[in-house]
Design an enzyme around this catalytic site. Structure first.
Site, PDB file in Angstrom:
ATOM      1  N   HIS A  88       0.853  -1.189   0.000  1.00 52.02           N
ATOM      2  CA  HIS A  88       0.000   0.000   0.000  1.00 52.02           C
ATOM      3  C   HIS A  88       0.886   1.234   0.000  1.00 52.02           C
ATOM      4  CE1 HIS A  88      -4.008   1.754   0.537  1.00 52.02           C
ATOM      5  NE2 HIS A  88      -3.399   2.705   1.229  1.00 52.02           N
ATOM      6  N   ASP A 167     -13.898   2.722   7.431  1.00 48.73           N
ATOM      7  CA  ASP A 167     -12.818   3.486   6.790  1.00 48.73           C
ATOM      8  C   ASP A 167     -13.318   4.142   5.511  1.00 48.73           C
ATOM      9  OD1 ASP A 167     -10.113   4.397   6.106  1.00 48.73           O
ATOM     10  OD2 ASP A 167     -10.341   2.973   4.471  1.00 48.73           O
ATOM     11  N   ARG A 174     -12.922  12.693   5.451  1.00 49.32           N
ATOM     12  CA  ARG A 174     -11.634  13.378   5.666  1.00 49.32           C
ATOM     13  C   ARG A 174     -11.202  14.124   4.412  1.00 49.32           C
ATOM     14  NH1 ARG A 174      -8.044   8.780   6.584  1.00 49.32           N
ATOM     15  NH2 ARG A 174      -6.396  10.318   6.646  1.00 49.32           N
ATOM     16  N   SER A 189      -6.462   4.139   8.912  1.00 48.15           N
ATOM     17  CA  SER A 189      -7.183   3.934   7.649  1.00 48.15           C
ATOM     18  C   SER A 189      -6.495   2.854   6.814  1.00 48.15           C
ATOM     19  CB  SER A 189      -7.206   5.265   6.884  1.00 48.15           C
ATOM     20  OG  SER A 189      -7.486   5.078   5.531  1.00 48.15           O
ATOM     21  N   LYS A 193      -7.881  -1.458   6.608  1.00 45.17           N
ATOM     22  CA  LYS A 193      -8.347  -2.154   5.392  1.00 45.17           C
ATOM     23  C   LYS A 193      -7.351  -3.199   4.926  1.00 45.17           C
ATOM     24  CE  LYS A 193      -7.528   1.811   2.355  1.00 45.17           C
ATOM     25  NZ  LYS A 193      -7.867   2.974   3.167  1.00 45.17           N
TER      26      LYS A 193
HETATM   27  N1  URA Z   1      -4.354   6.118   2.028  1.00 43.55           N
HETATM   28  C1  URA Z   1      -5.330   5.566   2.794  1.00 43.55           C
HETATM   29  O1  URA Z   1      -5.779   4.451   2.546  1.00 43.55           O
HETATM   30  N2  URA Z   1      -5.787   6.267   3.831  1.00 43.55           N
HETATM   31  C2  URA Z   1      -5.323   7.485   4.150  1.00 43.55           C
HETATM   32  O2  URA Z   1      -5.760   8.050   5.118  1.00 43.55           O
HETATM   33  C3  URA Z   1      -4.305   8.069   3.339  1.00 43.55           C
HETATM   34  C4  URA Z   1      -3.837   7.349   2.279  1.00 43.55           C
END
Ligand code: URA
Length: 450
Positions: A88, A167, A174, A189, A193
């Site tokens: 990620h 999320d 956000r 966040s 996930k």
């Molecule tokens: N990527 C995410 O999944 N969440 C965030 O808050 C910022 C970047």
């Protein structure tokens, strides 16, 4: 909820605003109530802003990750053989690494269950890019996801209603309330996930530089350590790489253009920085997945699979399995094309001092490549192809970039934005951040030589 943790929402907001540490039950209850619809968006927005300024204590963060993770299902991938490893990115401009990375790593034997997000703020999102592939379905059900994981070791989907749904709502809120750039909110966040995917290990690409949500090195390192600690608590091994976002990654910014560039990497071509970061991240995933004994061995395996066509073939299989047209891998001309192209030239002789990614990301959103408002449609075809890189010598009139736009007025605006973002200077080559500057694990921080 016990008497000790019972609080009305506005008191919870006040306590966080005033810097008090909330007991875990109070914080969890506030978020659960938001999930259930009894705390409205405006109270959650106020709370998020309080967290933005006050941060979260470790116990509060643990409680938040738990409530977000368990707001939905944790995918059971026990039927899929081998270790499951994902990656990620904290978000960048032109960061399309996930697209070549997932087929590359999975064709070498590691299972990659990749659940991605949409663009956030000035940054792009893997999901929007995948949807630029004609017919590609990112909305597989969890059963379809699992079946494809067993058959191909890889599936690329969006956050379903079942995966960390809290999320999904908080992320959207956000994005429009100025509360993205918070270490505990980003960490919870991302990790909620990712942990919901049922993975054994994770590679995190933590961006730094002006186009990152957290530009400063110390904040990027703290974010990396925070996410590694969350992973540890949940039995997930995490390696974080700090990577450069003081310029866009690769040349393409915009969804179809980024898909095209990713397909070039899968065919053994593509911009050197994009190929290099893909190989570096693949090497870490292959080691974590037990396919390579070392990162060096992982590098070699990854390079071979890009060069001999195995990674590209795996991408064809994934695209076909998810309803897309696999011919796109050989013929990116199938992708949506913008009707207007406008070349941007160097205004003077000199060196490229800066290719400022945040301004470029914002200009991309203005063209229609991203969303300015919640749920707005995006235009897959538009964006930029910027070949200028900081440090290069250029002559007046030399092409630096091409704007791909829906109309002439947009093309003009895009070109003007690029001329502001790409600074040419007579002062000599610019300093740039190393592409990969630090490797962070639970053992500590290793500074790399670039
Ligand atoms: N990527 C995410 O999944 N969440 C965030 O808050 C910022 C970047």
């Amino acid at each position: 909820m016990s008497e000790e943790t019972r609080a009305v929402p506005y008191q919870t907001i006040q306590r966080k605003r005033d810097g008090a540490e909330l007991v875990a039950g109070e914080l969890a209850e506030f978020f659960r109530a938001y999930g259930a619809g009894t705390v409205p968006d405006y109270q959650m927005a106020a709370f998020l802003m309080a967290v933005f300024f006050r941060g979260l204590e470790p116990a509060e963060l643990t409680a938040l990750v738990d409530v977000m993770l368990h707001s939905g299902a944790v995918v059971d991938l026990s039927d899929v053989p081998g270790r499951k490893v994902d990656k990620h990115s904290t978000g960048g401009v032109g960061d399309k690494v996930s697209l070549p990375l997932a087929p590359l790593v999975s064709c070498l034997g590691v299972a990659v269950p990749m659940i991605s997000g949409r663009g956030l703020g000035h940054t792009g999102g893997t999901l929007d890019k995948l949807e630029a592939i004609p017919g590609f379905r990112t909305d597989l059900t969890l059963d379809e996801f699992r079946a494809q994981m067993i058959r191909l070791r890889c599936a690329l989907i969006g956050q379903t209603a079942e995966i960390a749904p809290l999320d999904r709502r908080l992320y959207a809120l956000r994005d429009v309330t100025g509360t993205v750039e918070s270490i505990p909110l980003i960490a919870s966040s991302i990790m909620s996930k990712k942990l919901a995917e049922g993975i054994d290990a994770l590679v995190l690409d933590v961006k730094r530089g002006s186009g990152a949500f957290l530009p400063q090195l110390d904040r990027a390192l703290l974010l990396a350590r925070t996410m590694i600690a969350i992973g540890e608590r949940h039995g997930c091994e995490v390696v974080a790489l700090l990577t450069a976002m003081d310029r866009p990654l690769g040349y393409a910014v915009g969804n179809a253009l980024e898909v095209e560039e990713s397909l070039l990497v899968l065919r053994g071509e593509g911009p050197p920085d994009l190929r290099e970061l893909t190989v570096v991240e693949a090497a870490e995933m292959l080691r974590l997945g037990g396919v390579a004994a070392s990162v060096e061995e992982g590098r070699k395996l990854a390079q071979q699979a890009l060069d001999d066509g195995r990674a590209a073939h795996q991408m064809e299989l994934i695209i076909e399995a998810q309803g897309g047209n696999p011919a796109v891998v050989e013929d990116p001309g199938i992708l949506a094309q913008a009707p207007v192209r406008r070349v941007v030239e160097a205004p003077e002789d000199g060196w490229i001092a800066e290719v400022e990614p945040r301004a470029i990301g914002q200009a991309g959103v203005a063209l229609g490549a991203g969303r300015a408002t919640l749920g707005a449609p995006i235009d897959a075809a538009v964006g930029f192809h910027i070949t200028a890189k900081p440090g290069e010598r250029v002559s007046r009139g030399q092409p630096l970039a091409t704007v791909h736009a829906r109309g002439a007025a947009d093309a003009e605006q895009g070109a003007a934005a690029l001329l502001r973002a790409i600074r040419v200077s007579a002062d000599g080559p610019a300093e740039v951040l190393p592409l990969v500057s630090h490797r962070v694990t639970k053992e500590g921080v290793e500074e790399l030589r670039g």
